[in-house]
Every structure is written in structure tokens, then in C-alpha cells.
Design a protein around this motif. Structure first.
Motif, mmCIF file in Angstrom:
data_model
loop_
_atom_site.group_PDB
_atom_site.id
_atom_site.type_symbol
_atom_site.label_atom_id
_atom_site.label_comp_id
_atom_site.label_asym_id
_atom_site.label_seq_id
_atom_site.Cartn_x
_atom_site.Cartn_y
_atom_site.Cartn_z
ATOM 1 N N TRP A 105 0.841 -1.192 0.000
ATOM 2 C CA TRP A 105 0.000 0.000 0.000
ATOM 3 C C TRP A 105 0.877 1.243 0.000
ATOM 4 C CZ3 TRP A 105 -5.199 1.021 -0.176
ATOM 5 C CH2 TRP A 105 -5.615 2.297 0.200
ATOM 6 N N CYS B 33 -5.382 -5.051 -4.378
ATOM 7 C CA CYS B 33 -6.169 -5.994 -3.579
ATOM 8 C C CYS B 33 -5.289 -6.700 -2.555
ATOM 9 C CB CYS B 33 -6.840 -7.030 -4.485
ATOM 10 S SG CYS B 33 -8.149 -6.351 -5.512
ATOM 11 N N SER C 164 -2.972 -6.457 0.258
ATOM 12 C CA SER C 164 -2.717 -5.372 1.199
ATOM 13 C C SER C 164 -1.360 -5.457 1.867
ATOM 14 C CB SER C 164 -3.802 -5.360 2.292
ATOM 15 O OG SER C 164 -5.073 -5.166 1.735
ATOM 16 N N TYR D 128 -5.204 -10.246 1.670
ATOM 17 C CA TYR D 128 -5.947 -9.608 0.580
ATOM 18 C C TYR D 128 -7.186 -8.920 1.141
ATOM 19 C CZ TYR D 128 -3.228 -11.795 -3.136
ATOM 20 O OH TYR D 128 -2.221 -12.145 -3.981
ATOM 21 N N ARG D 129 -7.384 -7.679 0.750
ATOM 22 C CA ARG D 129 -8.606 -6.977 1.159
ATOM 23 C C ARG D 129 -9.792 -7.483 0.353
ATOM 24 N NH1 ARG D 129 -10.538 -3.468 -2.412
ATOM 25 N NH2 ARG D 129 -9.190 -2.920 -4.165
ATOM 26 N N SER D 130 -9.520 -7.920 -0.899
ATOM 27 C CA SER D 130 -10.563 -8.436 -1.785
ATOM 28 C C SER D 130 -9.917 -9.467 -2.696
ATOM 29 C CB SER D 130 -11.162 -7.297 -2.614
ATOM 30 O OG SER D 130 -12.203 -7.764 -3.457
ATOM 31 N N HIS D 131 -10.602 -10.595 -2.910
ATOM 32 C CA HIS D 131 -9.951 -11.685 -3.625
ATOM 33 C C HIS D 131 -10.957 -12.431 -4.513
ATOM 34 C CE1 HIS D 131 -6.208 -14.439 -2.972
ATOM 35 N NE2 HIS D 131 -6.224 -13.841 -4.140
ATOM 36 N N TYR D 132 -10.678 -12.473 -5.808
ATOM 37 C CA TYR D 132 -11.535 -13.160 -6.767
ATOM 38 C C TYR D 132 -10.935 -14.525 -7.088
ATOM 39 C CZ TYR D 132 -14.146 -8.869 -7.249
ATOM 40 O OH TYR D 132 -14.930 -7.771 -6.978
ATOM 41 N N ARG E 148 -8.317 -14.711 -10.287
ATOM 42 C CA ARG E 148 -6.973 -14.354 -9.830
ATOM 43 C C ARG E 148 -6.361 -15.210 -8.730
ATOM 44 N NH1 ARG E 148 -5.274 -9.650 -12.017
ATOM 45 N NH2 ARG E 148 -6.834 -8.341 -13.045
ATOM 46 N N ASN F 207 -2.457 -15.856 -8.102
ATOM 47 C CA ASN F 207 -1.867 -15.173 -6.957
ATOM 48 C C ASN F 207 -1.068 -16.134 -6.086
ATOM 49 O OD1 ASN F 207 -4.790 -13.047 -6.446
ATOM 50 N ND2 ASN F 207 -2.950 -12.647 -7.643
ATOM 51 N N SER G 138 -7.824 -14.177 2.771
ATOM 52 C CA SER G 138 -8.730 -13.403 1.914
ATOM 53 C C SER G 138 -9.812 -12.811 2.806
ATOM 54 C CB SER G 138 -9.367 -14.306 0.850
ATOM 55 O OG SER G 138 -8.382 -14.986 0.102
ATOM 56 N N HIS H 81 -12.061 -10.719 2.074
ATOM 57 C CA HIS H 81 -13.334 -10.756 1.327
ATOM 58 C C HIS H 81 -13.088 -11.577 0.073
ATOM 59 C CE1 HIS H 81 -16.297 -8.843 -1.632
ATOM 60 N NE2 HIS H 81 -17.007 -9.594 -0.822
#
Length: 267
Positions: free
Chosen positions: A170, A184, A186, A203-207, A211, A215, A241, A243
């Protein structure tokens, strides 16, 4: 509701997480993957990874496992050029290749940050390796048992070994006011536990369709690189993760995505 998934390797851990997501509305918070041997990928895992890779290539504009993993660590460039040359070459390539208006890749931030002196830069990953090597081979080791992510980027630009081996991605100067187009991933932290190098990524957001598997591959390559350079045995890879989403469009839609995941055979 959070869940901890413990598996020996990357692909079984990712697959178990997708199954958990499917069973819980395809969206969850705090999925924790604990992977004991992140650098191990037998033939069955490789075949499963290749199938996911083929689906990504067919259903997204520019995503594949290698593309995603390289955003974290440029493995092929490292293998081609070696540890002394790859970072500078990668940064030069990305300076030309980075799309206008984007923040770049995690690897760019991992390999170069602004220094304390105006106009200067330094390599935070190289400093972390030096600290880990020092601690593992005769120096004093430090543990950060209670972390709050309060270190500034400048804190890493030190010649001493008191700063914990942390690797923030960040950048407050460029990301602080943004609500979109921000990293994403962090935070990354390395630890030496029982003489082994452990890596934890948050990870603040994880698909998990588009990904997450790439990752995990990239994180394992980063961990392996640091362990090799610091001459430390590889330990557990942990991915948190906060989210998580199971995004079927990246895998060809719900029907095709479910069929793909159901057909993956890993021990």
C-alpha cells in the motif's frame, strides 16, 4: 463466517476454497489458506492448473495464470537473468509497459520504493533478504508476534536489522484517497519459524475465479526466491482473503465453471 483450510499444496487449497465459496453463497469473509508445501506441484496439480489457465485465456481479455503470478514475482525473468540482473531489467520493462493511469504491479512495488532522500529509490525485497540471511546465519533474529501494519515505507530503508521483515504494498501517497483501482493485496510478511521461511499474504478483496490461483503461484515463487537467496528452508504459505468471491464469469459462466471445478482431480 471465517474458515481455515489446511492443505499440503497450492491447487488443493485453492480448490477447497472454491468449494467452500460455492457452498456459502459464493461470497465469504476471512478465508485462510494454510499451505504446507507451496513449492510442490506434482503432475496432477499441474494438469488442473493448466485447465484453469485455459478457461481464463478463453473467457477473459488478458488473464492467465502466468500473467497474474507475474504481477507478484517475475519468475521467468528471474530464471533467465538470475538474481543480480532481473530486478533492474524488470523495472525498466515495466516503466515502458505500465498502462497510463494505473498503479502498476505488486512486483514493481516489491522491487523498488522511494527512499528517504528526494529522488532516491531502494529495493525493499533485497533488504528483507539481507535481514533474513543475517538472522538465519549467525545474527540475532527478531520476531514480530503482534503486527498492526504501522510501518511506513521509509522504515524499511534502514541499514540495521531491528525492523521486522515486512513488505507493504500500500502506498499512502498514491492510494490513500482512492476507492477504486487500488491494490487488492494489502500486505506481505515473512517470518522465520523453526528455521523455515513462512510467508503470509493478506488480501482486502480476492476473486477466486480470475486471480486467486495465479496469486498463490506468484506468492509461492516469491517465497521460494526469498528462501533461496537468504539460504533458508521453505515453510508454510498462508493466504488470508478478508473478502473472497467465486467469480464464475472468468471461468466461462456458472455452468461451465461448475463443470470445470468438479472435473479437477487432485489428491
Amino acid at each position: 463466517m471465517g474458515v481455515v483450510i489446511t492443505k499440503p499444496r497450492i491447487v488443493p487449497a485453492w480448490l477447497a476454497a472454491t468449494q467452500h465459496l460455492e457452498a456459502n453463497g459464493r461470497e465469504c469473509r476471512n478465508i485462510v489458506l494454510e499451505i504446507a508445501q507451496p513449492n510442490l506441484m506434482p503432475a496432477g496439480d499441474r494438469a488442473a492448473l493448466d485447465k484453469v489457465d485455459a478457461a481464463l485465456r478463453a473467457n477473459t481479455d488478458d488473464l492467465c495464470i502466468t500473467t497474474v503470478s507475474t504481477t507478484i514475482f517475475p519468475q521467468r525473468m528471474y530464471q533467465k537473468l538470475g538474481p543480480d540482473l532481473f530486478a533492474d531489467h524488470f523495472l525498466k520493462v515495466m516503466k515502458r509497459a505500465k498502462k497510463k493511469g494505473t498503479w502498476g504491479t505488486y512486483a514493481m512495488r516489491i522491487l523498488q520504493r522511494r527512499g528517504k532522500v528526494a529522488g532516491s529509490t531502494f529495493n525493499p525485497l533485497e533488504q528483507i533478504i539481507e535481514k533474513l540471511h543475517h538472522a538465519a546465519h549467525g545474527g540475532q533474529g527478531f520476531k514480530s508476534d503482534y503486527e498492526l501494519g504501522v510501518h511506513l515505507v521509509e522504515d524499511l530503508d534502514e541499514t540495521e536489522y531491528e525492523v521486522a521483515a515486512e513488505l507493504p504494498t500500500w502506498e499512502s501517497a498514491t492510494d490513500g484517497a482512492k476507492t477504486m483501482n487500488i491494490p487488492c493485496l494489502s500486505h506481505i510478511t515473512f517470518k522465520m519459524i523453526g528455521g523455515k521461511l513462512e510467508l503470509t499474504a493478506i488480501y482486502r478483496s480476492h476473486y477466486y475465479g480470475a486471480r486467486a490461483l495465479g496469486n498463490l503461484v506468484g506468492l509461492s515463487q516469491l517465497q521460494s526466491y526469498v528462501a533461496t537467496q537468504a539460504e533458508i528452508e521453505i515453510g508454510t504459505l498462508t493466504c488470508i482473503s478478508t473478502h473472497a468471491v467465486l467469480d464464475y464469469p472468468a471461468l466461462g459462466g456458472v455452468v461451465a465453471g461448475k463443470k470445470l471445478l468438479a472435473g479437477l482431480q487432485v489428491a
